[in-house]
Design a protein around this motif. Structure first.
Motif, mmCIF file in Angstrom:
data_model
loop_
_atom_site.group_PDB
_atom_site.id
_atom_site.type_symbol
_atom_site.label_atom_id
_atom_site.label_comp_id
_atom_site.label_asym_id
_atom_site.label_seq_id
_atom_site.Cartn_x
_atom_site.Cartn_y
_atom_site.Cartn_z
ATOM 1 N N GLN A 94 0.964 -1.175 -0.126
ATOM 2 C CA GLN A 94 0.180 -0.074 -0.120
ATOM 3 C C GLN A 94 0.905 1.202 0.137
ATOM 4 N N ASP A 128 2.086 -2.318 -11.267
ATOM 5 C CA ASP A 128 1.784 -3.213 -10.052
ATOM 6 C C ASP A 128 1.919 -4.681 -10.686
ATOM 7 N N SER A 172 3.769 -5.315 -3.887
ATOM 8 C CA SER A 172 3.521 -5.703 -2.574
ATOM 9 C C SER A 172 4.568 -7.001 -2.458
ATOM 10 N N THR A 178 4.852 -8.457 0.268
ATOM 11 C CA THR A 178 4.362 -9.478 0.960
ATOM 12 C C THR A 178 3.798 -10.757 0.272
ATOM 13 N N LYS A 179 3.838 -10.757 -0.947
ATOM 14 C CA LYS A 179 2.950 -11.860 -1.464
ATOM 15 C C LYS A 179 4.237 -13.048 -2.104
HETATM 16 N N1 PLP Z 1 -1.168 -4.643 -5.029
HETATM 17 C C1 PLP Z 1 -1.790 -5.959 -4.920
HETATM 18 C C2 PLP Z 1 -2.062 -6.404 -6.654
HETATM 19 C C3 PLP Z 1 -2.151 -6.493 -4.104
HETATM 20 O O1 PLP Z 1 -2.874 -7.850 -4.204
HETATM 21 C C4 PLP Z 1 -2.049 -6.059 -2.630
HETATM 22 C C5 PLP Z 1 -2.379 -6.838 -1.524
HETATM 23 O O2 PLP Z 1 -2.973 -7.845 -1.736
HETATM 24 C C6 PLP Z 1 -1.408 -4.688 -2.461
HETATM 25 C C7 PLP Z 1 -1.004 -4.015 -3.721
HETATM 26 C C8 PLP Z 1 -1.162 -4.267 -1.228
HETATM 27 O O3 PLP Z 1 0.018 -4.726 -0.556
HETATM 28 P P1 PLP Z 1 0.191 -4.705 0.956
HETATM 29 O O4 PLP Z 1 -0.979 -5.662 1.512
HETATM 30 O O5 PLP Z 1 1.602 -5.549 1.024
HETATM 31 O O6 PLP Z 1 0.037 -3.493 1.495
#
Ligand code: PLP
Length: 431
Positions: A88, A184, A205, A207-208
């Motif tokens: 985010q 993205d 992200s 995170t994924k």
């Molecule tokens: N962009 C995409 C395509 C996502 O799927 C996500 C989260 O699910 C994000 C951005 C946001 O990432 P974060 O959850 O690390 O803040």
């Protein structure tokens, strides 16, 4: 290291780091420090004035985090990376580096819900307007552009529609106006290469898939170093006019001794400095562990997802399947062109039994985790109509590609027979 470019598989293990010079440690150390001692006042002054690049304070940069930044930038073929505390934060800073109150961006409608909220509400409240357009009609980006448009924004492989973005077409339109395309690429690391198609900025992200272990939230912005920000100075005032927040620096000028990184420099020295969504060094270390195996994992994710699609195609209770391999015409052409490394791990399908069947299916899964996440090494599932898309009305849900019986899977790395067995027992229960 080599006199020819290294492949992403090799860069994933080596870029940005080679054994600690003082201890010989092979694994990157976690520099868990807030600050860095200056050699003397001259050194401190040079660092603050950007005459010398170096560590000042971990909110703005950290040596462990720098390894992650350099590694991902190298893997993407970009000029510089800036790690952030979440995806985010990465999306927000990617836009705010260029757009100020009164400006606008043009964005694809096909966005992660958090990004949509950020653009439609939070950035709007800050005076930055987002004009949403259908990404399958690239000319719509041109039609929505005016003299205050600073960036285009899209996702490579947006879910739940999984219709791949025509990156080159949108980037080419932007270039005519002096407008960069921010992509993205969260759902398609390594399998898509947005810079090769003219994107100027990549957002992740981390995170994924980049982490893959599901232990750490993180984000990354990568500057492709391929966009001429000075070509049309009136279009990009944030990078071409004196910045009162940094000694009147003009970022396109200030970057000249360093490289084609004006955008990255402003993001780090202004946005990260002032808004402060820094990644912790510990999370940077965790994400680096993930990156090392990313190429292997992506290949297996893609292969397992294809086998799940095959399985679903033989299920009576499945009304439709959403996956790039099932698309036709232009959508399939774009998927093949922009995802040469595979179609990713996301698979959607609609159960004939509607909402009740979707909920029963999810509640019966044993191996799949029921979570609002994607890209974990484990298999994940969610029923968007009752969760991520529950705030939308029925028509809006359908426009977003979510019917009442729709289930989204992020297919993991387990043995395919175990994945299919879990889907089968849930399918039986949902009937
Ligand atoms: N962009 C995409 C395509 C996502 O799927 C996500 C989260 O699910 C994000 C951005 C946001 O990432 P974060 O959850 O690390 O803040």
């Amino acid at each position: 290291m080599a006199d020819r470019p290294l492949h992403p598989e090799t860069l994933a293990l080596h870029a940005g780091w080679r054994a600690d010079p003082s201890t010989g440690a092979v694994a990157p150390p976690i520099y868990q420090t807030t600050s860095y001692q200056f050699r003397d006042t001259g050194h401190a002054a040079d660092l603050f004035a950007l005459r010398e690049l170096g560590n000042i304070y971990t909110r703005i940069g950290n040596p462990t985090t720098a390894i992650l930044e350099d590694r991902l930038a190298a893997m993407e073929g970009g000029a510089a990376g800036i790690a952030l505390a979440s995806g985010q934060a990465a999306s927000a800073y990617a836009v705010q580096t260029l757009a100020r109150a009164g400006d606008n961006i043009v964005s694809s409608t096909d966005l992660y819900g958090g990004t949509y909220n950020l653009f439609a509400n939070t950035l709007r409240d800050q005076g930055i307007e987002t004009r949403f357009v259908d990404p399958t009609d690239p000319d719509a980006f041109a039609r929505a552009t005016d003299e205050r448009t600073r960036a285009y924004y899209a996702e490579t492989l947006p879910n739940p529609k999984l219709v791949v973005c025509p990156i080159a077409e949108i980037a080419a339109i932007g270039k005519q106006f002096g407008i960069p395309l921010i992509v993205d690429n969260t759902a398609a690391p390594l399998i898509a290469r947005p810079f090769d198609h003219g994107a100027a900025i990549i957002v992740y992200s981390t995170t994924k898939y980049i982490g893959g272990h599901g232990t750490s939230i993180g984000g990354m912005v990568i500057d492709g170093g391929n966009f001429d920000w000075a070509a049309n100075p009136a279009r990009q005032p944030a990078l071409n006019t004196p910045d009162p927040s940094y000694h009147g620096a003009i970022w396109t000028e200030a970057a000249k001794p360093i490289g084609p990184v004006a955008y990255a420099l402003r993001l780090r020295t202004v946005l990260l400095r002032d808004l402060g969504a820094a990644l912790s060094p510990f999370n940077a270390f965790q994400l680096l562990q993930g990156v090392e195996t990313l190429p292997l994992r992506m290949a297996r994710h893609c292969q397992n997802a294809l086998e799940v699609v095959d399985y679903l195609a033989g299920c009576d209770s499945v009304a439709s399947i959403v996956h790039p391999s099932r698309q036709k015409g232009q959508a399939l052409e774009n998927a093949t062109r922009y995802l040469p490394g595979g179609f990713g791990s996301l698979v959607g399908f609609e159960l004939k039994g509607g909402r009740a069947a979707g909920e029963r299916f999810i509640n019966t899964l044993q191996l799949f985790y029921h979570v609002a996440n994607i890209g974990d090494a484990r298999s994940l599932a969610i029923h968007p109509a009752s969760t991520t898309h529950s705030q939308l009305g029925p028509e809006e849900q359908l426009a977003a590609g979510v019917s009442e019986g729709y289930v989204r899977l992020s297919v993991g790395l387990e043995h395919i027979d175990d994945i299919v067995a879990d889907l089968q027992q849930a399918m039986d229960a949902a009937r």
